[in-house]
Design a protein around this motif. Structure first.
Motif, short mmCIF file in Angstrom:
data_model
loop_
_atom_site.label_atom_id
_atom_site.label_comp_id
_atom_site.label_asym_id
_atom_site.label_seq_id
_atom_site.Cartn_x
_atom_site.Cartn_y
_atom_site.Cartn_z
N PHE A 134 0.92 -1.23 -0.03
CA PHE A 134 0.03 0.00 -0.10
C PHE A 134 0.77 1.23 0.05
N MET A 143 -2.12 0.65 -4.70
CA MET A 143 -1.95 -0.83 -4.15
C MET A 143 -1.24 -1.65 -5.29
N ALA A 159 -7.50 -1.30 0.17
CA ALA A 159 -7.80 -0.94 -1.19
C ALA A 159 -8.78 0.09 -1.60
N CYS A 162 -7.45 3.70 -2.29
CA CYS A 162 -6.67 3.73 -3.31
C CYS A 162 -7.14 4.37 -4.48
N HIS A 164 -5.59 3.76 -7.33
CA HIS A 164 -5.04 3.28 -8.37
C HIS A 164 -4.61 1.86 -7.89
N ILE A 165 -5.07 0.62 -8.44
CA ILE A 165 -4.52 -0.72 -8.02
C ILE A 165 -4.25 -1.58 -9.10
N VAL A 167 -3.45 -5.28 -9.75
CA VAL A 167 -3.94 -6.51 -8.96
C VAL A 167 -3.83 -7.62 -9.99
N LEU A 213 -11.69 5.74 -7.25
CA LEU A 213 -10.76 4.58 -8.16
C LEU A 213 -10.73 4.95 -9.36
N VAL A 216 -7.14 0.41 -12.82
CA VAL A 216 -7.12 -0.75 -12.17
C VAL A 216 -6.29 -1.49 -13.28
#
Length: 266
Positions: A134, A143, A159, A162, A164-165, A167, A213, A216
Protein backbone atom coordinates in the motif's frame (compact mmCIF):
# COMPACT_ATOMS: atom_id res chain seq x y z
CA UNK A 1 3.66 17.45 -10.34
CA UNK A 2 2.26 14.48 -12.30
CA UNK A 3 2.82 10.95 -10.99
CA UNK A 4 3.39 8.32 -13.67
CA UNK A 5 3.27 4.53 -13.81
CA UNK A 6 5.12 2.20 -16.17
CA UNK A 7 5.04 -1.59 -16.30
CA UNK A 8 8.25 -2.94 -17.83
CA UNK A 9 7.01 -6.55 -17.84
CA UNK A 10 4.25 -8.44 -16.05
CA UNK A 11 4.15 -12.24 -16.04
CA UNK A 12 6.13 -15.36 -15.29
CA UNK A 13 8.79 -14.24 -17.80
CA UNK A 14 9.60 -11.23 -15.61
CA UNK A 15 8.00 -8.57 -13.41
CA UNK A 16 9.04 -4.97 -12.94
CA UNK A 17 7.09 -1.75 -12.36
CA UNK A 18 8.16 1.86 -11.93
CA UNK A 19 6.28 4.74 -10.29
CA UNK A 20 7.87 8.13 -10.73
CA UNK A 21 7.67 11.90 -10.96
CA UNK A 22 10.25 14.66 -11.31
CA UNK A 23 11.52 14.15 -7.75
CA UNK A 24 11.48 10.40 -7.11
CA UNK A 25 11.39 7.07 -8.93
CA UNK A 26 10.57 3.73 -7.30
CA UNK A 27 11.08 0.33 -8.91
CA UNK A 28 8.99 -2.61 -7.71
CA UNK A 29 10.69 -5.96 -8.33
CA UNK A 30 13.55 -6.48 -10.76
CA UNK A 31 12.64 -9.32 -13.06
CA UNK A 32 13.88 -7.70 -16.30
CA UNK A 33 17.41 -6.97 -17.47
CA UNK A 34 19.08 -3.58 -17.34
CA UNK A 35 19.29 -3.10 -21.11
CA UNK A 36 15.60 -3.76 -21.58
CA UNK A 37 14.65 -1.68 -18.55
CA UNK A 38 16.88 1.17 -19.63
CA UNK A 39 15.33 1.29 -23.08
CA UNK A 40 11.78 1.37 -21.69
CA UNK A 41 12.63 4.02 -19.12
CA UNK A 42 14.36 6.18 -21.73
CA UNK A 43 11.13 6.17 -23.68
CA UNK A 44 9.38 7.38 -20.52
CA UNK A 45 11.83 10.24 -20.13
CA UNK A 46 13.92 8.91 -17.23
CA UNK A 47 17.00 6.73 -16.84
CA UNK A 48 18.04 3.81 -14.69
CA UNK A 49 20.25 6.16 -12.70
CA UNK A 50 17.10 8.09 -11.71
CA UNK A 51 15.76 5.13 -9.71
CA UNK A 52 15.91 5.93 -5.99
CA UNK A 53 15.02 2.57 -4.46
CA UNK A 54 13.63 -0.91 -5.11
CA UNK A 55 10.73 -2.61 -3.35
CA UNK A 56 10.61 -6.40 -3.55
CA UNK A 57 7.47 -8.54 -3.24
CA UNK A 58 9.10 -11.99 -2.90
CA UNK A 59 12.06 -14.14 -3.89
CA UNK A 60 10.83 -16.01 -6.98
CA UNK A 61 13.21 -15.53 -9.89
CA UNK A 62 10.71 -13.81 -12.19
CA UNK A 63 10.67 -10.97 -9.65
CA UNK A 64 14.32 -10.78 -8.56
CA UNK A 65 16.33 -12.32 -11.41
CA UNK A 66 18.20 -9.06 -12.12
CA UNK A 67 18.14 -7.50 -8.67
CA UNK A 68 21.84 -8.10 -8.07
CA UNK A 69 22.82 -6.38 -11.32
CA UNK A 70 20.73 -3.30 -10.53
CA UNK A 71 22.17 -3.06 -7.02
CA UNK A 72 25.73 -3.66 -8.18
CA UNK A 73 25.53 -1.04 -10.93
CA UNK A 74 23.58 1.71 -9.18
CA UNK A 75 24.04 0.96 -5.43
CA UNK A 76 20.27 0.96 -4.97
CA UNK A 77 18.72 0.44 -1.54
CA UNK A 78 16.40 -2.57 -1.47
CA UNK A 79 13.38 -2.39 0.83
CA UNK A 80 11.60 -5.59 1.80
CA UNK A 81 10.71 -7.64 4.88
CA UNK A 82 13.32 -8.75 7.43
CA UNK A 83 12.75 -12.36 6.36
CA UNK A 84 13.49 -11.59 2.71
CA UNK A 85 16.45 -9.39 3.62
CA UNK A 86 18.05 -12.41 5.30
CA UNK A 87 17.31 -14.55 2.25
CA UNK A 88 18.83 -12.07 -0.20
CA UNK A 89 21.92 -11.48 1.95
CA UNK A 90 22.71 -15.20 1.62
CA UNK A 91 21.54 -15.76 -1.96
CA UNK A 92 24.42 -16.81 -4.21
CA UNK A 93 22.45 -15.65 -7.26
CA UNK A 94 22.94 -12.05 -6.19
CA UNK A 95 26.27 -11.52 -4.39
CA UNK A 96 25.96 -7.77 -4.93
CA UNK A 97 22.93 -7.59 -2.61
CA UNK A 98 24.64 -7.28 0.76
CA UNK A 99 23.37 -6.02 4.09
CA UNK A 100 24.73 -2.59 3.19
CA UNK A 101 21.93 -2.23 0.61
CA UNK A 102 19.14 -4.14 2.35
CA UNK A 103 16.58 -2.09 4.29
CA UNK A 104 14.27 -4.26 6.42
CA UNK A 105 10.72 -2.95 6.76
CA UNK A 106 8.12 -4.65 8.92
CA UNK A 107 4.75 -5.68 7.57
CA UNK A 108 1.91 -3.28 8.44
CA UNK A 109 4.41 -0.56 9.35
CA UNK A 110 4.97 2.59 7.32
CA UNK A 111 8.32 3.51 5.80
CA UNK A 112 8.91 6.94 4.23
CA UNK A 113 11.37 8.22 1.62
CA UNK A 114 11.11 11.77 0.25
CA UNK A 115 7.42 12.21 -0.67
CA UNK A 116 6.84 8.46 -0.91
CA UNK A 117 5.63 6.16 1.85
CA UNK A 118 4.65 2.51 1.81
CA UNK A 119 3.26 -0.27 3.97
CA UNK A 120 4.01 -3.92 3.11
CA UNK A 121 1.39 -6.55 3.95
CA UNK A 122 1.63 -10.34 3.81
CA UNK A 123 -0.20 -12.45 1.24
CA UNK A 124 -0.31 -16.19 0.67
CA UNK A 125 2.06 -17.49 -2.01
CA UNK A 126 4.52 -20.38 -2.23
CA UNK A 127 7.64 -18.25 -1.82
CA UNK A 128 9.73 -17.75 1.31
CA UNK A 129 7.53 -14.75 2.11
CA UNK A 130 5.36 -12.61 -0.15
CA UNK A 131 4.03 -9.12 0.36
CA UNK A 132 1.87 -6.59 -1.40
CA UNK A 133 2.30 -2.85 -0.96
CA UNK A 134 0.00 0.00 0.00
CA UNK A 135 1.77 3.13 -1.24
CA UNK A 136 1.31 6.87 -1.02
CA UNK A 137 3.36 8.48 -3.77
CA UNK A 138 3.16 12.26 -3.42
CA UNK A 139 -0.54 12.01 -2.58
CA UNK A 140 -1.50 9.30 -5.06
CA UNK A 141 -2.55 6.16 -3.15
CA UNK A 142 -1.58 3.00 -5.00
CA UNK A 143 -1.86 -0.72 -4.18
CA UNK A 144 0.21 -3.51 -5.71
CA UNK A 145 -1.27 -6.97 -5.16
CA UNK A 146 0.33 -9.81 -7.10
CA UNK A 147 1.30 -13.47 -6.67
CA UNK A 148 -1.27 -14.58 -4.13
CA UNK A 149 -3.86 -17.32 -3.89
CA UNK A 150 -6.48 -15.34 -1.96
CA UNK A 151 -6.94 -11.71 -0.99
CA UNK A 152 -6.62 -11.34 2.80
CA UNK A 153 -9.62 -9.64 4.33
CA UNK A 154 -7.67 -6.67 5.84
CA UNK A 155 -6.47 -5.74 2.34
CA UNK A 156 -9.97 -4.79 1.22
CA UNK A 157 -10.07 -1.82 3.57
CA UNK A 158 -6.71 -0.52 2.38
CA UNK A 159 -7.73 -0.96 -1.26
CA UNK A 160 -10.81 1.22 -0.74
CA UNK A 161 -8.45 4.11 0.04
CA UNK A 162 -6.60 3.78 -3.26
CA UNK A 163 -7.03 5.66 -6.49
CA UNK A 164 -4.97 3.09 -8.40
CA UNK A 165 -4.75 -0.69 -7.99
CA UNK A 166 -2.34 -3.09 -9.70
CA UNK A 167 -3.84 -6.54 -9.10
CA UNK A 168 -3.10 -10.03 -10.33
CA UNK A 169 -5.55 -11.61 -12.78
CA UNK A 170 -3.54 -14.72 -13.49
CA UNK A 171 -5.78 -17.40 -14.96
CA UNK A 172 -9.15 -18.31 -16.36
CA UNK A 173 -10.52 -21.30 -14.45
CA UNK A 174 -11.78 -23.24 -17.48
CA UNK A 175 -8.62 -22.60 -19.49
CA UNK A 176 -6.50 -23.87 -16.62
CA UNK A 177 -8.58 -27.00 -16.03
CA UNK A 178 -8.65 -27.91 -19.73
CA UNK A 179 -5.03 -26.98 -20.36
CA UNK A 180 -1.83 -29.04 -20.53
CA UNK A 181 -0.56 -28.50 -16.97
CA UNK A 182 -0.19 -31.47 -14.65
CA UNK A 183 -2.79 -32.08 -11.97
CA UNK A 184 -0.25 -31.10 -9.33
CA UNK A 185 0.59 -27.79 -11.01
CA UNK A 186 -3.07 -26.94 -11.50
CA UNK A 187 -3.70 -27.60 -7.81
CA UNK A 188 -0.76 -25.38 -6.87
CA UNK A 189 -1.99 -22.50 -9.02
CA UNK A 190 -5.55 -22.72 -7.67
CA UNK A 191 -4.50 -23.14 -4.04
CA UNK A 192 -4.46 -20.57 -1.25
CA UNK A 193 -0.72 -20.08 -1.85
CA UNK A 194 -0.97 -19.99 -5.64
CA UNK A 195 -2.25 -17.29 -7.96
CA UNK A 196 -5.35 -15.12 -8.21
CA UNK A 197 -7.89 -16.14 -10.84
CA UNK A 198 -9.79 -13.78 -13.11
CA UNK A 199 -12.95 -14.46 -11.11
CA UNK A 200 -11.29 -13.71 -7.77
CA UNK A 201 -9.67 -10.59 -9.18
CA UNK A 202 -13.00 -9.39 -10.56
CA UNK A 203 -14.74 -10.04 -7.25
CA UNK A 204 -12.04 -8.08 -5.42
CA UNK A 205 -12.27 -5.09 -7.76
CA UNK A 206 -16.06 -5.09 -7.50
CA UNK A 207 -15.92 -5.13 -3.69
CA UNK A 208 -13.39 -2.32 -3.37
CA UNK A 209 -14.70 -0.03 -6.11
CA UNK A 210 -15.38 3.55 -5.04
CA UNK A 211 -15.76 6.79 -6.97
CA UNK A 212 -12.14 7.75 -6.32
CA UNK A 213 -10.77 4.63 -8.02
CA UNK A 214 -9.23 5.85 -11.29
CA UNK A 215 -7.11 2.94 -12.58
CA UNK A 216 -7.16 -0.83 -12.27
CA UNK A 217 -4.18 -2.55 -13.86
CA UNK A 218 -4.54 -6.32 -14.35
CA UNK A 219 -1.11 -7.87 -13.88
CA UNK A 220 0.73 -11.21 -14.08
CA UNK A 221 -1.59 -12.76 -16.71
CA UNK A 222 -0.76 -16.39 -17.53
CA UNK A 223 0.55 -17.05 -21.02
CA UNK A 224 -1.18 -20.46 -21.23
CA UNK A 225 -4.30 -20.03 -19.10
CA UNK A 226 -5.48 -16.52 -19.89
CA UNK A 227 -5.69 -13.78 -22.48
CA UNK A 228 -5.84 -9.99 -22.00
CA UNK A 229 -9.37 -9.96 -23.44
CA UNK A 230 -10.54 -12.77 -21.14
CA UNK A 231 -9.16 -11.05 -18.04
CA UNK A 232 -10.56 -7.68 -19.08
CA UNK A 233 -14.03 -9.00 -19.84
CA UNK A 234 -14.23 -10.85 -16.52
CA UNK A 235 -13.57 -7.75 -14.42
CA UNK A 236 -15.65 -5.60 -16.76
CA UNK A 237 -18.65 -7.91 -16.21
CA UNK A 238 -18.24 -7.80 -12.43
CA UNK A 239 -18.13 -4.00 -12.48
CA UNK A 240 -21.23 -3.90 -14.70
CA UNK A 241 -23.15 -5.57 -11.87
CA UNK A 242 -22.72 -2.39 -9.83
CA UNK A 243 -23.23 -0.01 -12.75
CA UNK A 244 -19.54 0.79 -13.31
CA UNK A 245 -18.29 1.11 -16.89
CA UNK A 246 -14.58 1.00 -17.81
CA UNK A 247 -13.68 3.97 -19.94
CA UNK A 248 -16.33 6.07 -18.25
CA UNK A 249 -15.91 5.50 -14.52
CA UNK A 250 -12.33 4.21 -14.41
CA UNK A 251 -9.55 2.87 -16.62
CA UNK A 252 -9.24 -0.93 -16.76
CA UNK A 253 -5.98 -2.03 -18.35
CA UNK A 254 -4.45 -5.53 -18.74
CA UNK A 255 -0.68 -5.11 -18.53
CA UNK A 256 1.47 -6.65 -21.29
CA UNK A 257 3.38 -9.79 -20.36
CA UNK A 258 6.61 -9.28 -22.30
CA UNK A 259 6.63 -5.62 -23.31
CA UNK A 260 6.54 -2.32 -21.54
CA UNK A 261 3.16 -0.69 -21.15
CA UNK A 262 2.43 2.85 -22.18
CA UNK A 263 3.28 5.46 -19.56
CA UNK A 264 0.15 6.17 -17.54
CA UNK A 265 -0.30 9.46 -15.70
CA UNK A 266 -2.03 8.70 -12.40
Amino acid sequence: MPVKFLSLSSGSNGNCYVIFNDECAVMIDAGVGMRRAGKALKGAGIGLDDIDLVLVTHDHSDHVRHLGRFVGKFALPVYTTPVLCRVFANDRRMPEVTNAFLKPCECMSQTAYKGFSFIPFRVGHDATETVGYFMDFYGEKIMLLTDLGRVPEPVFGMARQCGHIIVESNYDFDMLLCGPYTRELKARIMGDNGHLSNDDCASFVKRVYHEGLKHVFLCHLSDHNNTPKTAYECTKAALAEIGVVPGRDLMLYPLPRREASEVIEL
